[in-house]
Design a protein around this motif. Structure first.
Motif, PDB file in Angstrom:
ATOM      1  N   ARG A  57       0.851  -1.367   0.201  1.00  0.00           N
ATOM      2  CA  ARG A  57      -0.003  -0.191   0.309  1.00  0.00           C
ATOM      3  C   ARG A  57       0.875   1.373   0.602  1.00  0.00           C
ATOM      4  O   ARG A  57       0.809   2.303  -0.871  1.00  0.00           O
ATOM      5  N   ASP A  58       1.858   1.098   0.688  1.00  0.00           N
ATOM      6  CA  ASP A  58       2.873   2.305   0.714  1.00  0.00           C
ATOM      7  C   ASP A  58       3.856   2.516  -0.261  1.00  0.00           C
ATOM      8  O   ASP A  58       3.481   3.543  -1.077  1.00  0.00           O
ATOM      9  N   SER A  59       4.021   1.416  -1.392  1.00  0.00           N
ATOM     10  CA  SER A  59       4.258   1.773  -3.080  1.00  0.00           C
ATOM     11  C   SER A  59       3.197   2.018  -3.771  1.00  0.00           C
ATOM     12  O   SER A  59       3.397   3.320  -4.462  1.00  0.00           O
ATOM     13  N   VAL A  60       1.968   2.115  -3.962  1.00  0.00           N
ATOM     14  CA  VAL A  60       0.939   2.513  -4.318  1.00  0.00           C
ATOM     15  C   VAL A  60       0.357   4.327  -4.165  1.00  0.00           C
ATOM     16  O   VAL A  60      -0.435   4.928  -4.582  1.00  0.00           O
ATOM     17  N   ALA A  61       0.310   4.625  -3.161  1.00  0.00           N
ATOM     18  CA  ALA A  61       0.457   5.032  -2.053  1.00  0.00           C
ATOM     19  C   ALA A  61       1.497   6.577  -3.218  1.00  0.00           C
ATOM     20  O   ALA A  61       1.324   7.458  -3.256  1.00  0.00           O
ATOM     21  N   THR A  62       2.652   6.297  -2.746  1.00  0.00           N
ATOM     22  CA  THR A  62       3.706   6.766  -4.008  1.00  0.00           C
ATOM     23  C   THR A  62       3.540   6.640  -4.703  1.00  0.00           C
ATOM     24  O   THR A  62       3.987   8.303  -5.689  1.00  0.00           O
ATOM     25  N   PHE A  63       3.532   5.852  -5.292  1.00  0.00           N
ATOM     26  CA  PHE A  63       2.847   5.477  -7.272  1.00  0.00           C
ATOM     27  C   PHE A  63       1.711   6.584  -7.306  1.00  0.00           C
ATOM     28  O   PHE A  63       1.709   8.146  -8.324  1.00  0.00           O
ATOM     29  N   ALA A  64       0.519   6.820  -6.886  1.00  0.00           N
ATOM     30  CA  ALA A  64       0.005   7.531  -7.025  1.00  0.00           C
ATOM     31  C   ALA A  64      -0.483   9.405  -6.832  1.00  0.00           C
ATOM     32  O   ALA A  64      -0.964  10.216  -7.192  1.00  0.00           O
ATOM     33  N   ALA A  65       0.664   9.253  -5.986  1.00  0.00           N
ATOM     34  CA  ALA A  65       0.656  11.044  -5.879  1.00  0.00           C
ATOM     35  C   ALA A  65       2.251  11.718  -6.716  1.00  0.00           C
ATOM     36  O   ALA A  65       1.589  12.875  -7.010  1.00  0.00           O
ATOM     37  N   GLU A  66       2.543  10.457  -7.758  1.00  0.00           N
ATOM     38  CA  GLU A  66       3.173  10.608  -9.033  1.00  0.00           C
ATOM     39  C   GLU A  66       1.998  11.263 -10.419  1.00  0.00           C
ATOM     40  O   GLU A  66       3.214  12.058 -10.936  1.00  0.00           O
ATOM     41  N   LEU A  67       0.720  10.572 -10.160  1.00  0.00           N
ATOM     42  CA  LEU A  67       0.137  11.394 -11.171  1.00  0.00           C
ATOM     43  C   LEU A  67      -0.490  12.278 -10.947  1.00  0.00           C
ATOM     44  O   LEU A  67      -0.818  13.048  -9.919  1.00  0.00           O
ATOM     45  N   ASP A  68      -0.725  13.080 -11.635  1.00  0.00           N
ATOM     46  CA  ASP A  68      -1.500  14.386 -12.070  1.00  0.00           C
ATOM     47  C   ASP A  68      -2.973  13.809 -13.151  1.00  0.00           C
ATOM     48  O   ASP A  68      -4.029  14.892 -12.407  1.00  0.00           O
ATOM     49  N   ALA A  69      -2.506  13.060 -13.578  1.00  0.00           N
ATOM     50  CA  ALA A  69      -3.979  12.939 -14.048  1.00  0.00           C
ATOM     51  C   ALA A  69      -3.872  11.530 -14.632  1.00  0.00           C
ATOM     52  O   ALA A  69      -3.196  10.342 -14.958  1.00  0.00           O
ATOM     53  N   CYS A  70      -5.619  10.793 -14.761  1.00  0.00           N
ATOM     54  CA  CYS A  70      -5.780   8.781 -15.055  1.00  0.00           C
ATOM     55  C   CYS A  70      -7.450   8.908 -15.389  1.00  0.00           C
ATOM     56  O   CYS A  70      -8.104   9.199 -15.176  1.00  0.00           O
ATOM     57  N   ASP A  71      -7.083   8.471 -16.969  1.00  0.00           N
ATOM     58  CA  ASP A  71      -7.877   8.254 -17.465  1.00  0.00           C
ATOM     59  C   ASP A  71      -8.735   7.056 -17.625  1.00  0.00           C
ATOM     60  O   ASP A  71      -9.859   6.865 -18.017  1.00  0.00           O
ATOM     61  N   VAL A  72      -8.522   5.581 -18.287  1.00  0.00           N
ATOM     62  CA  VAL A  72      -7.619   5.303 -17.887  1.00  0.00           C
ATOM     63  C   VAL A  72      -6.793   3.728 -16.950  1.00  0.00           C
ATOM     64  O   VAL A  72      -5.253   4.883 -17.334  1.00  0.00           O
TER      65      VAL A  72
END
Length: 248
Positions: A57-72
């Motif tokens: 979950r920590d890896s996922v949270a770090t990953f998500a924080a790097e994204l500005d957008a996700c359409d798909v």
């Protein structure tokens, strides 16, 4: 340019779908644990590579924080380990399959739903399997995990009703990739090859990628709830023709 996120993108269906979506005009963020492969793929398709362990979950949270957008979002990370009977199965294999296929899908979906909503219309594609609805000897652990992923997908679609986020489930049958059966049989290449022996044109990763791209390309009001695809040689889970079907 819309952004597509593909998990488990370092090989197989994930890599093939990343290439296809990039060719269709998406900016593709490829995610997996094997960074060397990801970097090469991202450079090839003009995308972005980010490390991700979907079970952490920590890896996922770090990953998500790097994204500005996700359409798909393509929840592709998954796999099968072991082909033992229920009686002889290793609980560690079962736990690993559940963590990757079910909890991995849960973690990434939870983390990226805010971005999927923010774009005014998002698409979640969960790659399950025909094992999500048909059981077979030696496959109980994998089938249980894929049944769980299917239940998650179906429930999520119900819970998102009234929101502009569609949920698509792609359920492939026999797909010949470099790693799936090899991982399942713990590196035994002879056992892995026997799965596809004499099957005239099992599905390829590119075949599945094409179907995913087709589903994603539909207008946002069109939702493909579930789509089963198999090679012509596989009429059902237990019915596989071994021998020539096509000339040339």
């Amino acid at each position: 340019m819309q952004t597509a996120v593909v998990t488990g993108a370092s090989s197989g269906i994930g890599a093939a779908t990343a290439r296809r979506l990039a060719a269709d005009g998406f900016h593709v963020v490829v995610a997996a644990r094997r960074q060397d492969r990801l970097a090469a793929l991202a450079e090839e398709i003009g995308g972005r590579a980010l490390p991700l362990d979907v079970t952490d979950r920590d890896s996922v949270a770090t990953f998500a924080a790097e994204l500005d957008a996700c359409d798909v979002l393509l929840n592709n990370a998954g796999g099968a380990w072991g082909s033992d009977s229920v009686e002889g199965g290793d609980p560690a294999d079962w736990q690993r399959m559940y963590e990757v296929n079910v909890l991995g899908t849960l973690h990434v979906t939870q983390a990226l739903l805010p971005l999927l909503r923010a774009g005014g219309g998002g698409t979640i594609v969960n790659l399950t399997s025909t094992a999500a609805f048909v059981n077979y000897e030696g496959g109980a652990g994998y089938s249980a995990a894929k049944h769980g992923q299917h239940a998650l997908t179906e429930t999520l679609r119900l819970e998102l009703a009234g929101q502009p986020v569609r949920v698509i489930e792609i359920q492939p049958g026999m797909v010949h990739t470099d790693e799936f059966s090899l991982n399942r049989f713990r590196g035994d290449s002879d056992k892995a090859a026997a799965v596809y022996a004499d099957v005239d044109r099992p599905l390829t990763a590119e075949d599945v990628a094409g179907v995913i791209a087709m589903a994603v390309a539909q207008p946002l009001h069109v939702n493909i709830d579930q789509l089963v695809l198999r090679p012509l040689a596989q009429a059902a889970q237990h019915k596989v023709h071994r021998g020539r079907l096509f000339e040339g």
